[in-house]
Design a protein around this motif. Structure first.
Motif, short mmCIF file in Angstrom:
data_model
loop_
_atom_site.label_atom_id
_atom_site.label_comp_id
_atom_site.label_asym_id
_atom_site.label_seq_id
_atom_site.Cartn_x
_atom_site.Cartn_y
_atom_site.Cartn_z
N VAL A 187 12.64 -10.16 5.51
CA VAL A 187 13.21 -9.18 4.59
C VAL A 187 12.99 -9.60 3.15
CG1 VAL A 187 15.37 -8.14 3.79
CG2 VAL A 187 14.91 -8.34 6.24
N ARG A 188 13.17 -10.87 2.84
CA ARG A 188 13.00 -11.35 1.46
C ARG A 188 11.56 -11.14 0.98
NH1 ARG A 188 17.91 -11.81 -1.00
NH2 ARG A 188 19.32 -13.16 0.16
N LYS A 189 10.59 -11.54 1.80
CA LYS A 189 9.20 -11.41 1.38
C LYS A 189 8.78 -9.95 1.34
CE LYS A 189 6.74 -11.61 5.82
NZ LYS A 189 5.74 -12.32 6.63
N GLN A 190 9.31 -9.14 2.27
CA GLN A 190 8.95 -7.74 2.30
C GLN A 190 9.47 -7.00 1.08
OE1 GLN A 190 6.41 -6.01 3.72
NE2 GLN A 190 7.19 -6.65 5.70
N MET A 191 10.70 -7.30 0.69
CA MET A 191 11.26 -6.66 -0.49
C MET A 191 10.51 -7.06 -1.75
SD MET A 191 13.62 -4.61 0.44
CE MET A 191 14.20 -4.26 -1.21
N GLN A 192 10.11 -8.30 -1.84
CA GLN A 192 9.35 -8.73 -3.00
C GLN A 192 7.98 -8.05 -3.03
OE1 GLN A 192 8.85 -12.93 -3.32
NE2 GLN A 192 7.91 -12.83 -5.34
N PHE A 193 7.37 -7.88 -1.87
CA PHE A 193 6.07 -7.23 -1.81
C PHE A 193 6.17 -5.76 -2.20
CE2 PHE A 193 2.81 -4.91 0.66
CZ PHE A 193 1.68 -5.48 0.11
N ILE A 194 7.21 -5.07 -1.73
CA ILE A 194 7.37 -3.66 -2.07
C ILE A 194 7.68 -3.49 -3.55
CG2 ILE A 194 8.76 -1.58 -1.63
CD1 ILE A 194 9.15 -2.50 1.18
N ASP A 195 8.42 -4.43 -4.13
CA ASP A 195 8.72 -4.36 -5.56
C ASP A 195 7.46 -4.44 -6.41
OD1 ASP A 195 11.39 -3.98 -5.30
OD2 ASP A 195 11.97 -6.06 -5.64
N SER A 196 6.43 -5.11 -5.89
CA SER A 196 5.20 -5.26 -6.65
C SER A 196 4.33 -4.01 -6.63
CB SER A 196 4.40 -6.45 -6.13
OG SER A 196 3.95 -6.21 -4.80
N LEU A 197 4.64 -3.04 -5.75
CA LEU A 197 3.85 -1.81 -5.67
C LEU A 197 4.19 -0.89 -6.84
CD1 LEU A 197 4.16 -1.06 -1.84
CD2 LEU A 197 2.34 -2.29 -3.03
N ASN A 198 3.20 -0.15 -7.29
CA ASN A 198 3.37 0.76 -8.42
C ASN A 198 4.22 1.96 -8.02
OD1 ASN A 198 2.25 3.30 -10.06
ND2 ASN A 198 2.04 1.45 -11.32
N GLY A 199 5.25 2.25 -8.83
CA GLY A 199 6.15 3.34 -8.52
C GLY A 199 5.50 4.71 -8.55
N GLU A 200 4.58 4.93 -9.49
CA GLU A 200 3.89 6.22 -9.57
C GLU A 200 3.04 6.46 -8.33
OE1 GLU A 200 4.32 8.36 -12.07
OE2 GLU A 200 5.76 6.99 -13.00
N ASP A 201 2.38 5.42 -7.86
CA ASP A 201 1.58 5.56 -6.65
C ASP A 201 2.44 5.87 -5.43
OD1 ASP A 201 -0.73 5.03 -8.07
OD2 ASP A 201 -0.63 2.87 -7.71
N LEU A 202 3.62 5.26 -5.36
CA LEU A 202 4.50 5.52 -4.24
C LEU A 202 5.02 6.95 -4.27
CD1 LEU A 202 6.59 2.20 -4.16
CD2 LEU A 202 4.83 2.92 -2.54
N LEU A 203 5.31 7.46 -5.45
CA LEU A 203 5.79 8.85 -5.56
C LEU A 203 4.71 9.85 -5.17
CD1 LEU A 203 7.87 8.73 -8.87
CD2 LEU A 203 8.75 9.17 -6.57
N LEU A 204 3.45 9.52 -5.44
CA LEU A 204 2.37 10.47 -5.17
C LEU A 204 1.76 10.32 -3.78
CD1 LEU A 204 0.53 10.45 -8.62
CD2 LEU A 204 1.84 12.33 -7.63
N THR A 205 1.79 9.13 -3.23
CA THR A 205 1.13 8.90 -1.94
C THR A 205 2.10 8.51 -0.82
OG1 THR A 205 0.71 6.56 -2.35
CG2 THR A 205 -0.92 8.12 -3.18
N GLY A 206 3.14 7.77 -1.15
CA GLY A 206 4.05 7.27 -0.12
C GLY A 206 3.45 6.19 0.77
N GLU A 207 2.32 5.64 0.36
CA GLU A 207 1.62 4.65 1.18
C GLU A 207 2.28 3.28 1.02
OE1 GLU A 207 -0.91 4.87 3.28
OE2 GLU A 207 -1.16 7.03 3.09
N VAL A 208 2.74 2.72 2.12
CA VAL A 208 3.34 1.39 2.14
C VAL A 208 2.66 0.57 3.23
CG1 VAL A 208 5.43 0.03 2.44
CG2 VAL A 208 5.56 2.26 1.32
N LYS A 209 2.15 -0.59 2.85
CA LYS A 209 1.56 -1.51 3.82
C LYS A 209 2.50 -2.69 3.98
CE LYS A 209 -3.27 -0.27 3.00
NZ LYS A 209 -4.62 -0.76 2.63
N TRP A 210 2.88 -2.97 5.22
CA TRP A 210 3.87 -3.99 5.50
C TRP A 210 3.21 -5.33 5.78
CZ3 TRP A 210 8.61 -2.19 4.51
CH2 TRP A 210 8.82 -0.82 4.61
N ARG A 211 3.90 -6.37 5.37
CA ARG A 211 3.45 -7.72 5.70
C ARG A 211 3.76 -8.00 7.18
NH1 ARG A 211 -0.08 -8.58 2.45
NH2 ARG A 211 -0.14 -10.62 3.48
N PRO A 212 2.97 -8.84 7.84
CA PRO A 212 3.25 -9.17 9.25
C PRO A 212 4.54 -9.98 9.37
CG PRO A 212 1.46 -10.52 8.41
CD PRO A 212 1.73 -9.49 7.35
#
Length: 285
Positions: free
Chosen positions: A238-263
């Motif tokens: 959970v800690r590493k996943q939250m940090q990874f998602i925080d690094s994603l661009n907010g505008e890209d998430l609003l327009l695409t919704g694409e999230v790639k999860w860490r293993p």
């Protein structure tokens, strides 16, 4: 008479002994996670960003999801405030249908890009609809935490991510052949579980690892985990996943919704530093 008095006290003593044992086991598990976390960790030695730290920690100080300055609240006019107070949604930064499509894609990433068999095996979870829902709601919650940082448009997107989740759960229950009465009861129980988990996970991510481990023990493991290594694994995830998602661009998430999860188990921790940038056309698709 003395024998009858002793016989009447034995059930009470047994009940108090059971409650005390459950509370003690919970404290010991969380304590073991913290001890293991302070001595053995594969990922926390790798700083993921220069401005945001999400390493496993044990501190009494409350920390925010992002150490960077939070964006200012979006300014809206009086008419927008009025219609939103009435339950409607005012004009957003992007078209609402684009945000809805992105929300559906984001939820799809939560259910199609997760190796559920890996979670079931490593966390000793039964392969059932309820276990699938518990793992899915954990990832949906992480998406909701990230999108709430994107102002009014992000909060609007959160509504449709949750809406997509409940539609999917209902369709899956129908496919499994659950009748309408039991399906209604199951959905009611899942709804209560979901919103209780949101509060627990929010408290855990803002607190130290003991609080997060307790939230995972209650919600993901359903209070049925005796292995502190499994709790430690999920706290790290959970800690590493939250940090990874925080690094994603907010505008890209609003327009695409694409999230790639860490293993679940990271083979190469350095790969977390490489964040893939999604692509979309002018129509936001």
């Amino acid at each position: 008479m003395w024998a009858l008095w002793l016989a009447s006290r034995r059930p009470l003593q047994s009940a108090f002994r059971t409650v005390a044992t459950v509370g003690t086991e919970t404290d010991l598990l969380c304590h073991k996670v913290c001890q293991r976390g302070s001595s053995t960790s594969r990922l926390r030695a790798v700083p993921l960003t220069t401005t945001c730290r999400r390493t496993l920690h044990l501190s009494k100080q409350m920390c925010s999801l992002k150490e960077t300055a939070a964006p200012s609240e979006e300014e809206v006019g009086g008419f927008t405030k009025l219609i939103e107070a009435m339950g409607f949604t005012g004009p957003l930064k992007y078209h609402k249908w684009k945000i809805k499509i992105a929300a559906l894609r984001m939820y799809t990433c939560c259910v199609e890009r997760i190796n559920y068999d890996d979670f079931f095996q490593r966390c000793s979870l039964p392969d059932t609809l309820n276990s699938w829902f518990l793992v899915a709601q954990l990832h949906v919650w992480m998406c909701l935490v990230r999108m709430r940082q994107e102002g009014r448009a992000g909060k609007y997107m959160c509504r449709y991510v949750v809406h997509s989740m409940w539609e999917d759960v209902e369709q899956r229950s129908k496919i499994m052949g659950i009748d309408a009465i039991h399906r209604k009861e199951a959905l009611k129980a899942m709804t209560e579980t979901f919103y209780a988990a949101l509060f627990g996970y929010d408290e855990g991510i803002l607190s130290d690892d003991r609080i997060l481990a307790a939230a995972l023990w209650r919600n993901l493991f359903n209070c049925q985990c005796d292995d502190s290594a499994q709790l430690e694994l999920m706290v790290e995830y959970v800690r590493k996943q939250m940090q990874f998602i925080d690094s994603l661009n907010g505008e890209d998430l609003l327009l695409t919704g694409e999230v790639k999860w860490r293993p679940l188990l990271e083979e190469n921790a350095q790969s977390i530093l490489k964040v893939a940038t999604p692509t979309y056309n002018d129509a936001g698709l």
